[in-house]
Design a protein around this motif. Structure first.
Motif, PDB file in Angstrom:
ATOM      1  N   LYS A   8       0.861  -1.302  -0.022  1.00 47.19           N
ATOM      2  CA  LYS A   8       0.055  -0.104   0.046  1.00 47.19           C
ATOM      3  C   LYS A   8       0.897   1.416  -0.010  1.00 47.19           C
ATOM      4  N   TYR A  48     -12.930  -2.727  -2.101  1.00 53.63           N
ATOM      5  CA  TYR A  48     -13.375  -2.491  -0.739  1.00 53.63           C
ATOM      6  C   TYR A  48     -14.913  -2.574  -0.518  1.00 53.63           C
ATOM      7  N   HIS A  51     -16.606  -3.111   2.606  1.00 56.42           N
ATOM      8  CA  HIS A  51     -16.496  -2.383   3.779  1.00 56.42           C
ATOM      9  C   HIS A  51     -17.390  -0.991   3.547  1.00 56.42           C
ATOM     10  N   PHE A  56     -14.950   3.900   8.377  1.00 57.08           N
ATOM     11  CA  PHE A  56     -13.693   4.321   7.861  1.00 57.08           C
ATOM     12  C   PHE A  56     -13.656   4.120   6.278  1.00 57.08           C
ATOM     13  N   LEU A  60     -10.812   4.903   3.696  1.00 56.30           N
ATOM     14  CA  LEU A  60      -9.944   3.680   3.149  1.00 56.30           C
ATOM     15  C   LEU A  60      -9.693   3.938   1.477  1.00 56.30           C
ATOM     16  N   THR A  95      -4.492  -7.212  11.118  1.00 57.74           N
ATOM     17  CA  THR A  95      -4.711  -5.953  10.642  1.00 57.74           C
ATOM     18  C   THR A  95      -4.392  -4.711  11.358  1.00 57.74           C
ATOM     19  N   ARG A 106       3.099  -6.566   9.063  1.00 56.14           N
ATOM     20  CA  ARG A 106       2.553  -5.267   9.918  1.00 56.14           C
ATOM     21  C   ARG A 106       2.970  -5.166  11.149  1.00 56.14           C
ATOM     22  N   ILE A 113      -3.727   1.281  11.953  1.00 59.54           N
ATOM     23  CA  ILE A 113      -4.524   0.415  11.059  1.00 59.54           C
ATOM     24  C   ILE A 113      -5.177   1.058   9.851  1.00 59.54           C
ATOM     25  N   ASP A 114      -5.326   2.270  10.030  1.00 59.37           N
ATOM     26  CA  ASP A 114      -6.040   3.047   8.848  1.00 59.37           C
ATOM     27  C   ASP A 114      -4.970   3.445   7.775  1.00 59.37           C
ATOM     28  N   ASN A 116      -2.603   0.849   6.813  1.00 60.71           N
ATOM     29  CA  ASN A 116      -1.865  -0.438   6.832  1.00 60.71           C
ATOM     30  C   ASN A 116      -0.696  -0.335   5.636  1.00 60.71           C
ATOM     31  N   VAL A 118      -0.061  -3.359   3.735  1.00 62.78           N
ATOM     32  CA  VAL A 118      -0.265  -4.226   2.946  1.00 62.78           C
ATOM     33  C   VAL A 118      -1.603  -4.733   3.048  1.00 62.78           C
ATOM     34  N   HIS A 119      -2.130  -5.366   2.038  1.00 57.08           N
ATOM     35  CA  HIS A 119      -3.554  -5.957   1.936  1.00 57.08           C
ATOM     36  C   HIS A 119      -3.277  -7.609   1.238  1.00 57.08           C
TER      37      HIS A 119
HETATM   38  P1  CMP Z   1      -7.020  -4.270   4.236  1.00 59.70           P
HETATM   39  O1  CMP Z   1      -6.585  -5.617   4.562  1.00 59.70           O
HETATM   40  O2  CMP Z   1      -6.500  -3.660   3.106  1.00 59.70           O
HETATM   41  O3  CMP Z   1      -8.581  -4.316   4.255  1.00 59.70           O
HETATM   42  C1  CMP Z   1      -9.391  -3.531   4.833  1.00 59.70           C
HETATM   43  C2  CMP Z   1      -8.899  -2.199   5.496  1.00 59.70           C
HETATM   44  O4  CMP Z   1      -9.733  -1.714   6.408  1.00 59.70           O
HETATM   45  C3  CMP Z   1      -7.590  -2.840   6.321  1.00 59.70           C
HETATM   46  O5  CMP Z   1      -6.717  -3.190   5.364  1.00 59.70           O
HETATM   47  C4  CMP Z   1      -7.586  -1.487   7.367  1.00 59.70           C
HETATM   48  O6  CMP Z   1      -6.406  -0.596   6.735  1.00 59.70           O
HETATM   49  C5  CMP Z   1      -8.668  -0.725   7.334  1.00 59.70           C
HETATM   50  N1  CMP Z   1      -9.371  -1.003   8.523  1.00 59.70           N
HETATM   51  C6  CMP Z   1      -9.715  -2.096   9.040  1.00 59.70           C
HETATM   52  N2  CMP Z   1     -10.202  -1.663  10.439  1.00 59.70           N
HETATM   53  C7  CMP Z   1     -10.472  -0.275  10.613  1.00 59.70           C
HETATM   54  C8  CMP Z   1     -10.598   0.577  11.581  1.00 59.70           C
HETATM   55  N3  CMP Z   1     -10.926   0.285  12.693  1.00 59.70           N
HETATM   56  N4  CMP Z   1     -10.344   1.831  11.328  1.00 59.70           N
HETATM   57  C9  CMP Z   1      -9.513   2.228  10.002  1.00 59.70           C
HETATM   58  N5  CMP Z   1      -9.264   1.387   9.130  1.00 59.70           N
HETATM   59  C10 CMP Z   1      -9.709   0.273   9.260  1.00 59.70           C
END
Ligand code: CMP
Length: 143
Positions: A8, A48, A51, A56, A60, A95, A106, A113-114, A116, A118-119
């Motif tokens: 990412k 995504y 989500h 978020f 994202l 995550t 990670r 977390i917001d 990240n 990698v995915h």
């Molecule tokens: P990713 O694995 O790309 O897939 C979903 C993404 O949502 C995750 O990485 C995080 O970066 C993001 N994510 C998950 N939970 C939260 C959260 N509580 N607040 C912000 N981002 C989040």
């Protein structure tokens, strides 16, 4: 089977592409597809879609489209599909970087977390849905 890994924006900006790729190479997984790209909004929304209702979600989408990412297709044919997903998830870690174990990607490089680093696809269904967002079937290399 094949699975998708995305390196990412923050990881690309910090020069961590090689470090992250090497984690998978050292483990013995082959790279079947690899490209650096700017993901567009349509690709991001499809990636995504699960989500969409989260608070978020907009952030994202904003983050993943903010600067280049690296899309990687890992060839995991040497493993059963479920074992492959489990292994890749184990290599990347939980995550939330604060909860991810040291030694995972990670856990070693993540900060927020917001934002990240990698995915990775979290199931075979997710892999089959996510890979075509970035690669055509004729772009995969076997060796
Ligand atoms: P990713 O694995 O790309 O897939 C979903 C993404 O949502 C995750 O990485 C995080 O970066 C993001 N994510 C998950 N939970 C939260 C959260 N509580 N607040 C912000 N981002 C989040």
């Amino acid at each position: 089977m094949k699975t998708l890994l995305l390196i990412k924006p923050w990881a690309v900006q910090r020069g961590l592409i090689g470090e992250i790729l090497s984690r998978f190479e050292r483990r013995g997984l082959k790279i079947a597809g690899l490209k650096i790209l700017n993901i567009n909004r349509e690709q991001a929304e499809k990636l995504y879609s699960i989500h969409k209702d989260k608070d978020f979600y907009d952030d994202l989408i904003g983050y993943i489209t903010s600067s280049p990412i690296v899309a990687v297709v890992l060839d995991t044919d040497v493993l059963e599909p479920d074992a492959a997903i489990t292994l890749v998830r184990k290599i990347i870690g939980l995550t939330d970087p604060a909860k991810a174990e040291m030694g995972t990607i990670r856990g070693d490089f993540g900060l927020r977390i917001d934002r990240n680093v990698v995915h990775a696809s979290d199931s075979t269904d997710a892999a089959n849905r996510e890979i075509p967002l970035f690669f055509r079937e004729d772009e995969f290399i076997t060796y």
